[in-house]
Design a protein around this motif. Sequence first.
Motif, short mmCIF file in Angstrom:
data_model
loop_
_atom_site.label_atom_id
_atom_site.label_comp_id
_atom_site.label_asym_id
_atom_site.label_seq_id
_atom_site.Cartn_x
_atom_site.Cartn_y
_atom_site.Cartn_z
N LYS A 1 -4.65 -0.86 5.50
CA LYS A 1 -5.70 -1.04 4.49
C LYS A 1 -6.93 -0.12 4.68
O LYS A 1 -7.41 0.47 3.69
N PRO A 2 -7.46 0.05 5.90
CA PRO A 2 -8.66 0.90 6.01
C PRO A 2 -8.47 2.32 5.47
O PRO A 2 -9.40 2.91 4.92
N GLU A 3 -7.25 2.85 5.58
CA GLU A 3 -6.97 4.20 5.06
C GLU A 3 -7.03 4.25 3.53
O GLU A 3 -7.10 5.33 2.95
N PHE A 4 -6.99 3.09 2.90
CA PHE A 4 -6.95 3.05 1.44
C PHE A 4 -8.28 2.64 0.81
O PHE A 4 -8.37 2.53 -0.41
N GLU A 5 -9.28 2.43 1.65
CA GLU A 5 -10.61 2.12 1.12
C GLU A 5 -11.04 3.29 0.24
O GLU A 5 -10.89 4.45 0.64
N GLY A 6 -11.56 3.01 -0.93
CA GLY A 6 -12.02 4.09 -1.83
C GLY A 6 -10.90 4.72 -2.63
O GLY A 6 -11.14 5.66 -3.39
N LYS A 7 -9.67 4.24 -2.45
CA LYS A 7 -8.54 4.85 -3.18
C LYS A 7 -7.88 3.85 -4.13
O LYS A 7 -6.70 3.95 -4.44
N THR A 8 -8.65 2.85 -4.55
CA THR A 8 -8.08 1.78 -5.37
C THR A 8 -8.72 1.72 -6.76
O THR A 8 -8.60 0.70 -7.45
N PHE B 1 -10.60 -4.67 -2.58
CA PHE B 1 -9.84 -5.40 -1.57
C PHE B 1 -10.53 -6.73 -1.30
O PHE B 1 -11.74 -6.76 -1.06
N MET B 2 -9.76 -7.80 -1.29
CA MET B 2 -10.31 -9.07 -0.82
C MET B 2 -10.38 -9.01 0.69
O MET B 2 -9.52 -8.41 1.34
N GLU B 3 -11.38 -9.65 1.25
CA GLU B 3 -11.53 -9.71 2.71
C GLU B 3 -11.28 -11.14 3.14
O GLU B 3 -11.81 -12.09 2.54
N GLN B 4 -10.50 -11.28 4.20
CA GLN B 4 -10.21 -12.63 4.66
C GLN B 4 -11.48 -13.32 5.16
O GLN B 4 -12.37 -12.68 5.71
N HIS B 5 -11.58 -14.60 4.90
CA HIS B 5 -12.64 -15.51 5.33
C HIS B 5 -13.91 -15.43 4.48
O HIS B 5 -14.75 -16.30 4.57
N VAL B 6 -14.04 -14.39 3.66
CA VAL B 6 -15.20 -14.31 2.75
C VAL B 6 -14.98 -15.32 1.62
O VAL B 6 -13.85 -15.48 1.13
N VAL B 7 -16.04 -16.01 1.21
CA VAL B 7 -15.93 -16.98 0.13
C VAL B 7 -16.34 -16.30 -1.19
O VAL B 7 -17.45 -15.80 -1.31
N TYR B 8 -15.40 -16.28 -2.14
CA TYR B 8 -15.64 -15.63 -3.43
C TYR B 8 -15.84 -16.68 -4.53
O TYR B 8 -14.99 -17.58 -4.67
N PRO B 9 -16.91 -16.56 -5.31
CA PRO B 9 -17.05 -17.47 -6.46
C PRO B 9 -16.03 -17.09 -7.52
O PRO B 9 -15.72 -15.91 -7.69
N LEU B 10 -15.51 -18.06 -8.23
CA LEU B 10 -14.53 -17.76 -9.28
C LEU B 10 -15.17 -17.86 -10.66
O LEU B 10 -16.14 -18.55 -10.84
N ALA C 1 3.42 -2.30 -5.85
CA ALA C 1 2.77 -1.23 -5.09
C ALA C 1 1.37 -0.95 -5.63
O ALA C 1 1.11 -1.12 -6.83
N LEU C 2 0.50 -0.47 -4.74
CA LEU C 2 -0.83 -0.02 -5.20
C LEU C 2 -0.66 1.04 -6.29
O LEU C 2 -1.37 1.02 -7.29
N SER C 3 0.30 1.94 -6.08
CA SER C 3 0.52 3.01 -7.09
C SER C 3 0.92 2.42 -8.44
O SER C 3 0.60 2.99 -9.49
N LEU D 1 0.80 -1.23 0.00
CA LEU D 1 0.00 0.00 0.00
C LEU D 1 0.83 1.27 0.00
O LEU D 1 0.42 2.29 -0.56
N THR D 2 1.98 1.26 0.67
CA THR D 2 2.75 2.51 0.80
C THR D 2 4.19 2.32 0.32
O THR D 2 4.70 1.21 0.28
N GLY D 3 4.78 3.45 -0.01
CA GLY D 3 6.20 3.47 -0.34
C GLY D 3 6.51 2.86 -1.68
O GLY D 3 5.66 2.18 -2.27
N PRO D 4 7.72 3.10 -2.17
CA PRO D 4 8.11 2.45 -3.43
C PRO D 4 8.32 0.96 -3.19
O PRO D 4 8.85 0.57 -2.15
N ALA D 5 7.86 0.15 -4.11
CA ALA D 5 7.99 -1.30 -3.94
C ALA D 5 9.20 -1.80 -4.70
O ALA D 5 9.35 -1.50 -5.89
N THR D 6 10.05 -2.57 -4.03
CA THR D 6 11.23 -3.12 -4.71
C THR D 6 11.11 -4.63 -4.90
O THR D 6 11.63 -5.18 -5.87
N ILE D 7 10.44 -5.29 -3.99
CA ILE D 7 10.29 -6.75 -4.14
C ILE D 7 8.82 -7.15 -4.24
O ILE D 7 8.49 -8.32 -4.38
N HIS D 8 7.94 -6.17 -4.11
CA HIS D 8 6.50 -6.40 -4.22
C HIS D 8 5.93 -5.48 -5.30
O HIS D 8 6.67 -4.74 -5.94
#
Length: 245
Positions: free
Chosen positions: A224-231, A236-245, A200-202, A191-198
């Motif tokens: 993550k909560p600070e980035f809601e609405g900024k994607t 965002f996937m939510e843990q434990h929620v079951v998503y159909p593929l 980045a959202l940006s 979510l933040t900073g320049p990504a070198t091994i991952h």
Amino acid sequence: MTVQLQMLGTGDAHATNYYNNNGLLLSPGYNLMIDCGTTAPLALEAAGRSFREVDAVLITHTHSDHAGGLPELARLTHAGSGRKMTLLAAGPLLESLRESYRKSLTGKSASPRSLDEAFEVTPLEPATPHTLSAEVTLELISTPHIRGKDSYSLLLNGDIFYSADMIFQPEFLLKLVRRQGVRKIFHECQLTGPATIHTALSDLLTLPQDVRSLISLMHYSDQKPEFEGKTAEMIFMEQHVVYPL
Ligand SMILES: Nc1ccn([C@@H]2O[C@@H]3COP(=O)(O)O[C@H]3[C@H]2O)c(=O)n1
Ligand SMILES: [Zn+2]
Ligand SMILES: [Zn+2]
């Protein structure tokens, strides 16, 4: 097709509000755990699942948030059912997984004494589709993460991409969508900073709208909560929620 994805956790290696970014691919008669980080055994329980429901575990790479839970999973399966769970991984990861397992053993533990005693270790050839069940095929795609450390993202059923931790690969993502017909992308996201091994959202926000609209974000930090609405179109996937593929 009745295949679903439930994330046991959606957090990065340092998140405290989310379990490690590990998934459970659910299909009739066959459930595959995608990565088994240190928190995975706890997360399974928190998600209302049991290791008994898991047919196989697949490891994308050997960081602890992706593979650190294997010794505890081995102990649970050994003590709880006596069966050997199948462990799937690209061949180049196996030596490191075997060594980490050995190092995790303590003198008194009743755990299986080696990775091969604990699991039915099954190497998977990368860049080759493997039929795991009637409804699940899987191809490992080598993607860059840390120099010298092998890491494999996943192509599920030919049209769903699930990123292992990876450096941003815009051309590759465009090719997946425009040429290979990928219709869903589960992507790790720093979510933040320049990504070198991952990635980045940006970085992901620079992708064209039609590609962004296919992306679900995972492997995020406690911010993550600070980035809601900024994607933009990405969710965002939510843990434990079951998503159909
Ligand atoms: N300050 C840091 C930064 C990174 N790390 C490890 O590097 C890994 C990068 O991939 P990951 O799977 O997100 O897990 C990270 C930490 O294990 C770490 O342990 N400490
Ligand atoms: Zn990670
Ligand atoms: Zn990693």
